[in-house]
Each structure stands twice: as structure tokens, then as C-alpha cells.
Design a protein around this motif. Sequence first.
Motif, PDB file in Angstrom:
ATOM      1  N   SER A  65      -3.082 -14.997   9.506  1.00  0.00           N
ATOM      2  CA  SER A  65      -2.509 -15.188   8.071  1.00  0.00           C
ATOM      3  C   SER A  65      -2.844 -14.252   7.441  1.00  0.00           C
ATOM      4  CB  SER A  65      -3.100 -16.636   7.640  1.00  0.00           C
ATOM      5  OG  SER A  65      -3.022 -16.819   6.530  1.00  0.00           O
ATOM      6  N   GLY A  66      -2.342 -13.869   6.216  1.00  0.00           N
ATOM      7  CA  GLY A  66      -2.889 -12.891   5.279  1.00  0.00           C
ATOM      8  C   GLY A  66      -3.084 -13.523   3.956  1.00  0.00           C
ATOM      9  N   ALA A  67      -3.491 -14.996   3.916  1.00  0.00           N
ATOM     10  CA  ALA A  67      -3.707 -15.800   2.772  1.00  0.00           C
ATOM     11  C   ALA A  67      -4.817 -15.051   2.107  1.00  0.00           C
ATOM     12  CB  ALA A  67      -4.139 -17.219   3.314  1.00  0.00           C
ATOM     13  N   GLY A  68      -4.602 -15.052   0.681  1.00  0.00           N
ATOM     14  CA  GLY A  68      -5.568 -14.363  -0.325  1.00  0.00           C
ATOM     15  C   GLY A  68      -5.525 -13.016  -0.361  1.00  0.00           C
ATOM     16  N   LEU A  69      -4.834 -12.290   0.405  1.00  0.00           N
ATOM     17  CA  LEU A  69      -4.857 -11.018   0.181  1.00  0.00           C
ATOM     18  C   LEU A  69      -3.551 -10.610  -0.686  1.00  0.00           C
ATOM     19  CD1 LEU A  69      -5.490  -9.562   3.693  1.00  0.00           C
ATOM     20  CD2 LEU A  69      -6.936  -9.573   1.819  1.00  0.00           C
ATOM     21  N   SER A  70      -3.530  -9.971  -1.615  1.00  0.00           N
ATOM     22  CA  SER A  70      -2.349  -9.573  -2.495  1.00  0.00           C
ATOM     23  C   SER A  70      -1.603  -8.475  -1.889  1.00  0.00           C
ATOM     24  CB  SER A  70      -2.954  -9.154  -4.047  1.00  0.00           C
ATOM     25  OG  SER A  70      -1.941  -8.688  -4.637  1.00  0.00           O
ATOM     26  N   LEU A  71      -0.364  -8.841  -1.550  1.00  0.00           N
ATOM     27  CA  LEU A  71       0.452  -7.652  -0.875  1.00  0.00           C
ATOM     28  C   LEU A  71       0.913  -6.497  -1.923  1.00  0.00           C
ATOM     29  CD1 LEU A  71       2.069  -6.509   1.476  1.00  0.00           C
ATOM     30  CD2 LEU A  71       3.913  -8.003   0.282  1.00  0.00           C
ATOM     31  N   PRO A  72       0.957  -6.724  -3.231  1.00  0.00           N
ATOM     32  CA  PRO A  72       1.258  -5.920  -4.061  1.00  0.00           C
ATOM     33  C   PRO A  72      -0.116  -4.996  -4.497  1.00  0.00           C
ATOM     34  CG  PRO A  72       2.153  -7.854  -5.147  1.00  0.00           C
ATOM     35  CD  PRO A  72       1.184  -8.079  -3.940  1.00  0.00           C
ATOM     36  N   ALA A  73      -1.212  -5.420  -4.094  1.00  0.00           N
ATOM     37  CA  ALA A  73      -2.422  -4.598  -4.223  1.00  0.00           C
ATOM     38  C   ALA A  73      -2.429  -3.429  -3.104  1.00  0.00           C
ATOM     39  CB  ALA A  73      -3.684  -5.437  -4.287  1.00  0.00           C
ATOM     40  N   VAL A  74      -2.057  -4.090  -1.759  1.00  0.00           N
ATOM     41  CA  VAL A  74      -1.973  -3.425  -0.549  1.00  0.00           C
ATOM     42  C   VAL A  74      -0.908  -2.384  -0.690  1.00  0.00           C
ATOM     43  CG1 VAL A  74      -1.666  -3.592   2.017  1.00  0.00           C
ATOM     44  CG2 VAL A  74      -3.035  -5.245   0.648  1.00  0.00           C
ATOM     45  N   LEU A  75       0.162  -2.559  -1.259  1.00  0.00           N
ATOM     46  CA  LEU A  75       1.242  -1.523  -1.411  1.00  0.00           C
ATOM     47  C   LEU A  75       0.901  -0.378  -2.237  1.00  0.00           C
ATOM     48  CD1 LEU A  75       4.516  -3.811  -1.424  1.00  0.00           C
ATOM     49  CD2 LEU A  75       3.454  -2.579   0.715  1.00  0.00           C
ATOM     50  N   LEU A  76       0.211  -0.959  -3.224  1.00  0.00           N
ATOM     51  CA  LEU A  76      -0.307   0.237  -4.374  1.00  0.00           C
ATOM     52  C   LEU A  76      -1.543   1.069  -3.666  1.00  0.00           C
ATOM     53  CD1 LEU A  76      -0.650  -1.909  -7.812  1.00  0.00           C
ATOM     54  CD2 LEU A  76       0.849   0.228  -7.245  1.00  0.00           C
ATOM     55  N   GLU A  77      -2.270   0.440  -2.750  1.00  0.00           N
ATOM     56  CA  GLU A  77      -3.585   1.407  -2.141  1.00  0.00           C
ATOM     57  C   GLU A  77      -2.595   2.212  -1.137  1.00  0.00           C
ATOM     58  OE1 GLU A  77      -7.522   0.492   0.338  1.00  0.00           O
ATOM     59  OE2 GLU A  77      -6.239  -1.016  -0.302  1.00  0.00           O
ATOM     60  N   LEU A  78      -1.620   1.805  -0.629  1.00  0.00           N
ATOM     61  CA  LEU A  78      -0.901   2.638   0.574  1.00  0.00           C
ATOM     62  C   LEU A  78      -0.234   3.866  -0.330  1.00  0.00           C
ATOM     63  CD1 LEU A  78       1.052   0.361   2.830  1.00  0.00           C
ATOM     64  CD2 LEU A  78      -0.369   2.054   3.526  1.00  0.00           C
ATOM     65  N   LEU A  79       0.152   3.553  -1.586  1.00  0.00           N
ATOM     66  CA  LEU A  79       0.659   4.681  -2.420  1.00  0.00           C
ATOM     67  C   LEU A  79      -0.287   5.829  -2.677  1.00  0.00           C
ATOM     68  CD1 LEU A  79       3.145   5.967  -4.067  1.00  0.00           C
ATOM     69  CD2 LEU A  79       2.510   4.410  -5.909  1.00  0.00           C
ATOM     70  N   ALA A  80      -1.671   5.099  -3.214  1.00  0.00           N
ATOM     71  CA  ALA A  80      -2.696   6.001  -3.622  1.00  0.00           C
ATOM     72  C   ALA A  80      -3.000   6.662  -2.507  1.00  0.00           C
ATOM     73  CB  ALA A  80      -3.781   4.930  -4.274  1.00  0.00           C
ATOM     74  N   LEU A  81      -3.166   6.252  -1.146  1.00  0.00           N
ATOM     75  CA  LEU A  81      -3.702   6.796  -0.123  1.00  0.00           C
ATOM     76  C   LEU A  81      -2.562   8.161   0.398  1.00  0.00           C
ATOM     77  CD1 LEU A  81      -5.149   3.853   2.226  1.00  0.00           C
ATOM     78  CD2 LEU A  81      -6.564   5.886   1.228  1.00  0.00           C
ATOM     79  N   GLY A  82      -1.447   7.620   0.244  1.00  0.00           N
ATOM     80  CA  GLY A  82      -0.490   8.538   0.523  1.00  0.00           C
ATOM     81  C   GLY A  82      -0.372   9.806  -0.341  1.00  0.00           C
ATOM     82  N   GLY A  83      -0.766   9.608  -1.579  1.00  0.00           N
ATOM     83  CA  GLY A  83      -0.754  10.676  -2.785  1.00  0.00           C
ATOM     84  C   GLY A  83      -1.796  11.777  -2.607  1.00  0.00           C
ATOM     85  N   SER A  84      -3.165  10.927  -2.287  1.00  0.00           N
ATOM     86  CA  SER A  84      -4.470  11.557  -2.234  1.00  0.00           C
ATOM     87  C   SER A  84      -4.492  12.452  -0.866  1.00  0.00           C
ATOM     88  CB  SER A  84      -5.467  10.510  -2.030  1.00  0.00           C
ATOM     89  OG  SER A  84      -6.810  11.212  -2.004  1.00  0.00           O
ATOM     90  N   GLY A  85      -4.131  11.764   0.049  1.00  0.00           N
ATOM     91  CA  GLY A  85      -3.674  12.749   1.425  1.00  0.00           C
ATOM     92  C   GLY A  85      -2.840  13.840   1.245  1.00  0.00           C
ATOM     93  N   ALA A  86      -2.068  13.630   0.728  1.00  0.00           N
ATOM     94  CA  ALA A  86      -0.879  14.845   0.308  1.00  0.00           C
ATOM     95  C   ALA A  86      -1.743  16.009  -0.450  1.00  0.00           C
ATOM     96  CB  ALA A  86       0.438  14.351  -0.128  1.00  0.00           C
ATOM     97  N   TYR A  87      -2.196  15.486  -1.440  1.00  0.00           N
ATOM     98  CA  TYR A  87      -2.858  16.455  -2.394  1.00  0.00           C
ATOM     99  C   TYR A  87      -3.866  17.300  -1.645  1.00  0.00           C
ATOM    100  CZ  TYR A  87      -6.055  17.816  -6.288  1.00  0.00           C
ATOM    101  OH  TYR A  87      -6.582  18.508  -7.127  1.00  0.00           O
ATOM    102  N   ARG A  88      -4.904  16.553  -0.847  1.00  0.00           N
ATOM    103  CA  ARG A  88      -5.734  17.194  -0.343  1.00  0.00           C
ATOM    104  C   ARG A  88      -5.315  18.048   0.984  1.00  0.00           C
ATOM    105  NH1 ARG A  88     -10.514  12.510   0.808  1.00  0.00           N
ATOM    106  NH2 ARG A  88      -8.503  11.122   0.085  1.00  0.00           N
TER     107      ARG A  88
END
Length: 239
Positions: A65-88
Motif C-alpha cells: 500500500s502507498g497509503a499516506g504518500l502523496s502521488l502528486p508530491a512524488v511526481l513533482l519530485e521526479l520532475l525536480a530530480l530529472g531537471g536537476s540531473g539533466a542540468y548537472r
Amino acid sequence: MEALRGWLVPFLLPERCFDELFLRLHLLHVPCLKILLSKVLGYAIVAGSVMVKLPQVLKVAGARSGAGLSLPAVLLELLALGGSGAYRWARAFPFSAWGEALFLLLQTLTIAFLIQHFGGRTGRGLLLVAGYAALLGALLSPRTPLALTTLLQAANLPIIILSRLLQALANYRQGHTGQLSGVSTALLLGGALARIFTSLQETGDALLALTFAASAACNGLLLAQLLYYRGPRPPPQGD
């Protein structure tokens, strides 16, 4: 000594610092010690990132179960990690300065898939993984303008803050932290704090350091919630 030089240069020390520390024996040469500390911390963060979110993955998988975890928050984190990794990657920073983004990205993508899978939406989860892989491939392409990856890195600051606040808001509304892992949150906080120093030392990039400072503050908020809401979860209310 030459064998030691071949092992340390250029992975941990530039040539001039090897000479200062090991040939001239200036063991308190502060600029070179800062470089050495930054490199060691950087590689330690990369090595530790392989398992930073593993407790979170195991907690979700174990509870099925992923109860308690915010899927929008996880998706935003994926976007941030992808952008940061690509920048570096585009700025050709050393692996010690960007390697953890790759491992955190893979683990976060796994969490996103598990949330969908255990929510009965396996097909959506597979589409998410395929779509994100295609997006990441495009961002890492040499044809991607540096201006775009720089813009994504600049956008990381509000994205990271928003993603953590969404999770904090979900915790507040539920009155508990669900399957949020305290171990992973604490490790993310420690890694972000260390990255503030290594980013300034290895890259001199104030934007990158500011992003990690925001990440540390937000992870600190989530850790505070984990401590506040610890204890038995309240039973669900009946009809």
C-alpha cells in the motif's frame, strides 16, 4: 608515491593539491583539505543514495500500500530530480556532484509505480515509467539547449518546496504519516545538508546550493511531522 598519485588524482585531488599534501607535507593546507573533504563527501553521498529511499520502497512493498504518500508530491519530485540531473549532466559536473540524482530518481520512480500498482492502476504505472524514461532521454540528449536545463534547475526550487508541502499537507489532513519512511526522510535531510557544502565547493553553483538548502528545510519539516505523529495510527471512523 606514484601509485598513490594515480589513485587519488584526479578522482579526489587535483595535481597541485596532491603535491601540497603528500610531497610538501603541508597537511594543514586548508584549500586542498576543503577540496578533499568535498570530494569524499560527494562520493559518500552518491554511494549512500543507492539505499536512501530503499526503506521507503520496502515499506510500501511490505504493506502492499502507498497509503499516506502523496502521488502528486512524488511526481513533482521526479520532475525536480530529472531537471536537476539533466542540468548537472549538461554542465559536465563531476560524477561526485550529480551521481546521487540518478539513484534517487530510479528509487522515486519505483515508489511512484508501486503507489499506482497497489492502488489497482498497474497499467497507469507502466505508462508513467515509459513516459518518464522518454522524457529523461530527451533531457539528457546533447541536442537539448543548456538554457532549457538551466530553466529546469531554477524551477527546482519551487517544485521541491511544493512537493514537500503537498506531502506535509497530506500528513496534516490524515493526522498521520502513513507509509512515509522516517529512515529515508532523515537520510534525505542529511544528504541535502551535505550537498550544500559540496555544491559550493565543487561547482560554485549558488543556484544548486540554494535548491539543496530548500530541500533540507522541507525534509526537516517532514521529519518533524514523523516525530509528532509517531505512535499508533488512529482507527478509521465508522459510518
